[in-house]
Design a protein around this motif. Structure first.
Motif, mmCIF file in Angstrom:
data_model
loop_
_atom_site.group_PDB
_atom_site.id
_atom_site.type_symbol
_atom_site.label_atom_id
_atom_site.label_comp_id
_atom_site.label_asym_id
_atom_site.label_seq_id
_atom_site.Cartn_x
_atom_site.Cartn_y
_atom_site.Cartn_z
ATOM 1 N N GLU A 70 9.446 105.107 26.955
ATOM 2 C CA GLU A 70 9.504 104.645 28.459
ATOM 3 C C GLU A 70 8.224 103.182 28.541
ATOM 4 O OE1 GLU A 70 12.281 105.994 31.198
ATOM 5 O OE2 GLU A 70 13.898 105.762 29.300
ATOM 6 N N LEU A 71 7.366 104.854 29.095
ATOM 7 C CA LEU A 71 6.042 104.136 29.683
ATOM 8 C C LEU A 71 5.434 102.474 29.086
ATOM 9 C CD1 LEU A 71 4.593 107.373 31.640
ATOM 10 C CD2 LEU A 71 5.316 104.640 32.814
ATOM 11 N N ALA A 72 5.231 103.556 27.653
ATOM 12 C CA ALA A 72 4.057 102.798 26.383
ATOM 13 C C ALA A 72 5.169 101.621 26.625
ATOM 14 C CB ALA A 72 4.807 103.428 25.527
ATOM 15 N N TYR A 73 6.229 101.555 26.428
ATOM 16 C CA TYR A 73 7.360 99.872 26.232
ATOM 17 C C TYR A 73 7.108 99.103 27.153
ATOM 18 C CZ TYR A 73 10.804 96.505 26.102
ATOM 19 O OH TYR A 73 11.461 95.782 26.412
ATOM 20 N N GLN A 74 6.848 99.660 29.052
ATOM 21 C CA GLN A 74 6.581 98.824 30.201
ATOM 22 C C GLN A 74 5.698 98.639 29.734
ATOM 23 O OE1 GLN A 74 7.266 101.050 33.064
ATOM 24 N NE2 GLN A 74 9.511 101.614 33.091
ATOM 25 N N HIS A 75 4.417 99.190 29.839
ATOM 26 C CA HIS A 75 3.055 98.839 29.447
ATOM 27 C C HIS A 75 2.460 97.765 27.720
ATOM 28 C CE1 HIS A 75 1.470 100.582 33.105
ATOM 29 N NE2 HIS A 75 2.240 101.764 32.501
ATOM 30 N N GLY A 76 3.470 97.531 26.913
ATOM 31 C CA GLY A 76 3.312 97.313 25.625
ATOM 32 C C GLY A 76 1.997 97.723 25.147
ATOM 33 N N ARG A 77 2.270 98.721 24.682
ATOM 34 C CA ARG A 77 1.513 100.320 24.058
ATOM 35 C C ARG A 77 2.176 100.403 22.723
ATOM 36 N NH1 ARG A 77 -3.507 100.771 27.049
ATOM 37 N NH2 ARG A 77 -3.553 101.662 24.799
ATOM 38 N N THR A 78 1.803 100.934 21.720
ATOM 39 C CA THR A 78 2.104 101.094 20.887
ATOM 40 C C THR A 78 2.361 102.243 20.112
ATOM 41 O OG1 THR A 78 1.752 98.901 19.408
ATOM 42 C CG2 THR A 78 2.160 100.959 17.884
ATOM 43 N N LEU A 79 2.831 103.226 19.835
ATOM 44 C CA LEU A 79 2.878 104.146 19.710
ATOM 45 C C LEU A 79 2.841 104.519 18.329
ATOM 46 C CD1 LEU A 79 6.195 106.065 21.710
ATOM 47 C CD2 LEU A 79 3.418 106.037 22.243
ATOM 48 N N HIS A 80 1.813 105.479 17.301
ATOM 49 C CA HIS A 80 1.239 105.898 16.113
ATOM 50 C C HIS A 80 1.518 107.244 16.013
ATOM 51 C CE1 HIS A 80 -1.818 102.057 16.744
ATOM 52 N NE2 HIS A 80 -2.157 103.177 18.280
ATOM 53 N N VAL A 81 2.629 106.769 14.642
ATOM 54 C CA VAL A 81 2.518 108.061 14.143
ATOM 55 C C VAL A 81 2.596 107.924 12.365
ATOM 56 C CG1 VAL A 81 4.985 109.562 13.116
ATOM 57 C CG2 VAL A 81 5.193 107.825 15.131
ATOM 58 N N PRO A 82 1.745 108.948 12.039
ATOM 59 C CA PRO A 82 0.634 108.896 10.370
ATOM 60 C C PRO A 82 2.980 110.098 9.927
ATOM 61 C CG PRO A 82 0.048 110.885 11.835
ATOM 62 C CD PRO A 82 1.517 109.945 12.533
ATOM 63 N N ALA A 83 2.542 108.690 8.818
ATOM 64 C CA ALA A 83 4.057 108.995 7.740
ATOM 65 C C ALA A 83 4.300 110.743 7.329
ATOM 66 C CB ALA A 83 3.369 108.128 6.983
#
Length: 135
Positions: A36-49
């Motif tokens: 939710e914080l990432a969303y609010q701050h316009g950040r991207t979450l990164h996940v290796p495939a």
């Protein structure tokens, strides 16, 4: 002299490992709040495939995870040949064999990111400088 690029205001970049995705799927409050914080701050979450491959079993029963991975909030990062070779080198140097963990470490290094994980010890064996957030 060039201009200095500043990082966006808000939380630093974040890489999610399999423990973080499992915790999110189980509706863990800490991981849900981080998303939710990432969303609010316009950040991207990164996940290796490879992390997705470790946790994905059946999208019909993993609706919460499917929504997260399908959202604009998450970027699933493919492992190309150079990154695969680098992951192998990291494993060889640390005498470990989990190439998915190595890909998490390499992505975190590249992004200068924190890693959300259920087992920071596994990642810090590969690179003791990686900053981990336990979930």
């Amino acid at each position: 002299m060039g201009t200095r690029r500043s990082r966006p205001v808000g939380p630093p970049e974040v890489v999610l490992d399999s423990g973080a995705l499992i915790a999110f799927e189980r509706n863990d409050k800490k991981v849900r709040t981080l998303v939710e914080l990432a969303y609010q701050h316009g950040r991207t979450l990164h996940v290796p495939a490879g992390v997705v491959a470790q946790v994905w079993r059946d999208g019909r029963t993993q609706a919460r995870l499917a929504r997260l991975l399908g959202s604009n909030l998450v970027v699933v990062r493919a492992l190309d040949r150079a990154e695969a070779q680098a992951a192998g080198v990291v494993c060889g140097q640390s005498r470990q064999d989990d190439v998915v963990d190595a890909s998490v470490v390499l992505l975190a290094r590249h992004l200068r990111a924190r890693v959300v994980t259920s087992d920071p010890d596994d990642l810090q064996v590969l690179d003791p400088t990686i900053e981990c957030i336990r979930c």
